[in-house]
Scaffold this motif. Sequence first.
Motif, PDB file in Angstrom:
ATOM      1  N   LEU A 165       0.855  -1.327   0.070  1.00  0.00           N
ATOM      2  CA  LEU A 165      -0.005   0.015   0.069  1.00  0.00           C
ATOM      3  C   LEU A 165       0.905   1.193  -0.068  1.00  0.00           C
ATOM      4  CD1 LEU A 165      -2.901  -1.028   2.376  1.00  0.00           C
ATOM      5  CD2 LEU A 165      -2.962  -0.694  -0.180  1.00  0.00           C
ATOM      6  N   ASN A 166       1.781   1.389  -1.045  1.00  0.00           N
ATOM      7  CA  ASN A 166       2.446   2.749  -1.148  1.00  0.00           C
ATOM      8  C   ASN A 166       1.586   3.727  -2.001  1.00  0.00           C
ATOM      9  OD1 ASN A 166       3.244   2.878  -4.159  1.00  0.00           O
ATOM     10  ND2 ASN A 166       3.869   0.670  -3.603  1.00  0.00           N
ATOM     11  N   PRO A 167       1.751   4.873  -1.792  1.00  0.00           N
ATOM     12  CA  PRO A 167       1.035   5.808  -2.436  1.00  0.00           C
ATOM     13  C   PRO A 167       0.732   5.564  -3.951  1.00  0.00           C
ATOM     14  CG  PRO A 167       2.484   6.924  -1.155  1.00  0.00           C
ATOM     15  CD  PRO A 167       2.998   5.658  -1.109  1.00  0.00           C
ATOM     16  N   TYR A 168       1.854   5.168  -4.645  1.00  0.00           N
ATOM     17  CA  TYR A 168       1.561   4.666  -6.197  1.00  0.00           C
ATOM     18  C   TYR A 168       0.336   3.862  -6.582  1.00  0.00           C
ATOM     19  CZ  TYR A 168       6.006   7.273  -7.301  1.00  0.00           C
ATOM     20  OH  TYR A 168       7.011   8.217  -7.541  1.00  0.00           O
ATOM     21  N   ASN A 169       0.119   3.021  -5.414  1.00  0.00           N
ATOM     22  CA  ASN A 169      -1.011   1.836  -5.518  1.00  0.00           C
ATOM     23  C   ASN A 169      -2.274   2.319  -4.722  1.00  0.00           C
ATOM     24  OD1 ASN A 169       0.662   0.124  -6.962  1.00  0.00           O
ATOM     25  ND2 ASN A 169       1.389  -0.874  -4.878  1.00  0.00           N
ATOM     26  N   ILE A 170      -2.498   3.678  -4.974  1.00  0.00           N
ATOM     27  CA  ILE A 170      -3.563   4.039  -3.987  1.00  0.00           C
ATOM     28  C   ILE A 170      -4.122   5.461  -4.990  1.00  0.00           C
ATOM     29  CG2 ILE A 170      -4.659   5.471  -2.102  1.00  0.00           C
ATOM     30  CD1 ILE A 170      -2.686   3.785  -0.322  1.00  0.00           C
ATOM     31  N   LEU A 171      -5.611   5.332  -5.346  1.00  0.00           N
ATOM     32  CA  LEU A 171      -6.198   6.221  -5.961  1.00  0.00           C
ATOM     33  C   LEU A 171      -7.405   7.020  -5.111  1.00  0.00           C
ATOM     34  CD1 LEU A 171      -7.133   4.184  -9.111  1.00  0.00           C
ATOM     35  CD2 LEU A 171      -5.037   5.646  -8.922  1.00  0.00           C
ATOM     36  N   VAL A 172      -7.502   8.222  -5.308  1.00  0.00           N
ATOM     37  CA  VAL A 172      -8.553   9.041  -4.615  1.00  0.00           C
ATOM     38  C   VAL A 172      -9.806   9.116  -5.585  1.00  0.00           C
ATOM     39  CG1 VAL A 172      -9.171  11.168  -3.521  1.00  0.00           C
ATOM     40  CG2 VAL A 172      -6.804  10.424  -3.489  1.00  0.00           C
ATOM     41  N   VAL A 173     -10.774   8.481  -4.983  1.00  0.00           N
ATOM     42  CA  VAL A 173     -12.082   8.476  -5.980  1.00  0.00           C
ATOM     43  C   VAL A 173     -13.143   8.936  -5.090  1.00  0.00           C
ATOM     44  CG1 VAL A 173     -13.592   7.057  -7.229  1.00  0.00           C
ATOM     45  CG2 VAL A 173     -11.184   6.494  -7.302  1.00  0.00           C
ATOM     46  N   GLU A 174     -14.047   9.945  -5.514  1.00  0.00           N
ATOM     47  CA  GLU A 174     -15.042  10.617  -4.685  1.00  0.00           C
ATOM     48  C   GLU A 174     -14.672  10.583  -3.235  1.00  0.00           C
ATOM     49  OE1 GLU A 174     -18.313   8.003  -5.848  1.00  0.00           O
ATOM     50  OE2 GLU A 174     -18.512   8.816  -7.663  1.00  0.00           O
ATOM     51  N   ASP A 175     -13.460  11.248  -3.154  1.00  0.00           N
ATOM     52  CA  ASP A 175     -12.850  11.574  -1.446  1.00  0.00           C
ATOM     53  C   ASP A 175     -12.571  10.160  -0.893  1.00  0.00           C
ATOM     54  OD1 ASP A 175     -12.050  13.764   0.116  1.00  0.00           O
ATOM     55  OD2 ASP A 175     -13.777  13.410   1.235  1.00  0.00           O
ATOM     56  N   LYS A 176     -12.746   9.119  -1.431  1.00  0.00           N
ATOM     57  CA  LYS A 176     -12.314   7.840  -0.828  1.00  0.00           C
ATOM     58  C   LYS A 176     -11.155   7.168  -1.611  1.00  0.00           C
ATOM     59  CE  LYS A 176     -16.750   6.978   1.247  1.00  0.00           C
ATOM     60  NZ  LYS A 176     -17.940   6.095   1.505  1.00  0.00           N
ATOM     61  N   LEU A 177     -10.548   6.417  -0.814  1.00  0.00           N
ATOM     62  CA  LEU A 177      -9.299   5.777  -1.468  1.00  0.00           C
ATOM     63  C   LEU A 177      -9.756   4.364  -1.988  1.00  0.00           C
ATOM     64  CD1 LEU A 177      -6.606   6.360   1.102  1.00  0.00           C
ATOM     65  CD2 LEU A 177      -7.220   7.872  -0.696  1.00  0.00           C
ATOM     66  N   LYS A 178      -9.082   4.117  -3.026  1.00  0.00           N
ATOM     67  CA  LYS A 178      -9.118   2.736  -3.740  1.00  0.00           C
ATOM     68  C   LYS A 178      -7.661   2.186  -4.008  1.00  0.00           C
ATOM     69  CE  LYS A 178     -13.444   3.415  -6.357  1.00  0.00           C
ATOM     70  NZ  LYS A 178     -14.394   2.321  -5.836  1.00  0.00           N
ATOM     71  N   CYS A 179      -7.460   0.997  -3.895  1.00  0.00           N
ATOM     72  CA  CYS A 179      -6.112   0.669  -4.243  1.00  0.00           C
ATOM     73  C   CYS A 179      -6.104  -0.104  -5.362  1.00  0.00           C
ATOM     74  CB  CYS A 179      -5.542  -0.213  -3.163  1.00  0.00           C
ATOM     75  SG  CYS A 179      -6.743  -1.659  -2.387  1.00  0.00           S
ATOM     76  N   ILE A 180      -4.777  -0.295  -5.999  1.00  0.00           N
ATOM     77  CA  ILE A 180      -4.782  -1.188  -7.385  1.00  0.00           C
ATOM     78  C   ILE A 180      -3.399  -2.131  -6.991  1.00  0.00           C
ATOM     79  CG2 ILE A 180      -5.667   0.593  -8.800  1.00  0.00           C
ATOM     80  CD1 ILE A 180      -2.747   1.420  -9.464  1.00  0.00           C
TER      81      ILE A 180
END
Length: 366
Positions: A219-234
Amino acid sequence: MLSPLADKLSAHLVQAQLSQVSLIAPLTQGLSNQNYYIRGLHPSKPHAAEWVLRVNSWASSQICDRQFEVLNWQLASQVKLAPQLVYVSPDKQFYLSEFFAQNEQSCWSDLITANSSHPLSTMQVKWPGAEHKLLGLLNGLRQLPAPKNVMGVDKQWQIYQHRLEQMQQQLIALETKCQTVESWLNLYSQLPALQLQVESMLATLADCLVNLQFSHRDLNPYNILVVEDKLKCIDFEYACSSHPLCDLASVIASHSLSSDQRRWLIENYLSEHPNLNSRASNALPAAVDLYWVFAVYWALQMAFDCLKRGAGNDSDDSDDSDDSDDSCSLEKVSLIHTEINEEDSLLCADYLTYANQYRSLIASYS
């Protein structure tokens, strides 16, 4: 303008049933897999939309099980903690998923950093409220069903050790060794000094464990997205059932948070955690150190596999393993040659640089 990427990816686009493609652009973040932004029509939606085409790295495919990656990605996407997968190639060599535009003034990846287990005190807040968003993601992931692929930290350590030992033996056996091989061997020779420290880390983590849980493990920042003010991970390549401190440790190690943000996140994640006991807070530094130990071992494996691929041994054996729990098996890896192409030699050198950087972050080693 689509070419030359359209030509390069044409077979993937056809296989994934993408049509009316109007734009293709590379997405540069990440250390291994190749990601592309695609605008086009897919049968899963009635109109043209935005997608991510991910072409999996041969090297990373050697140390992860793509079948479990897909299953664990789907577990997260079902509760909206990850983009939806709309296509997975039969050989697991590439995926098509939703694209989420990052509309924030700054990207979550701006929080990338590298913290040891005893980070410097800081009052700077780069992203107000980041700790609350991260807690929501961490709690959402831990509530997912435990994946069928189980990889406790002790087992991961054993597998990584065994795999690197095999790699070292193959490199030592070479009659002549290029400078890149010598660099790999030199770095590997420094790792035995970690043995006692890692055993202590593992014992500390075992002492606070109640149950394993869903763990993303990267879960480093490159693997996290901000979507509608919440976080998703990839990027679920290493997701599994593992120690509950793994994901918190990766966040603490890789995110630029203020001391107050970090303290709040730790306290609230550990508060009444069902899979950890009261010794978890004292065990977190060991978890962060172990995160960097595994990062060193990961980088060395990636470097070796670049050498192997660069020497012409590019068959993907990962899906043929009889032991689905041991995705790091080297039973079918043949002795590599010393002649490798320039691209893979440079990539190998990059991974060796990463390994040295990660090693310097292990507090008990430095």
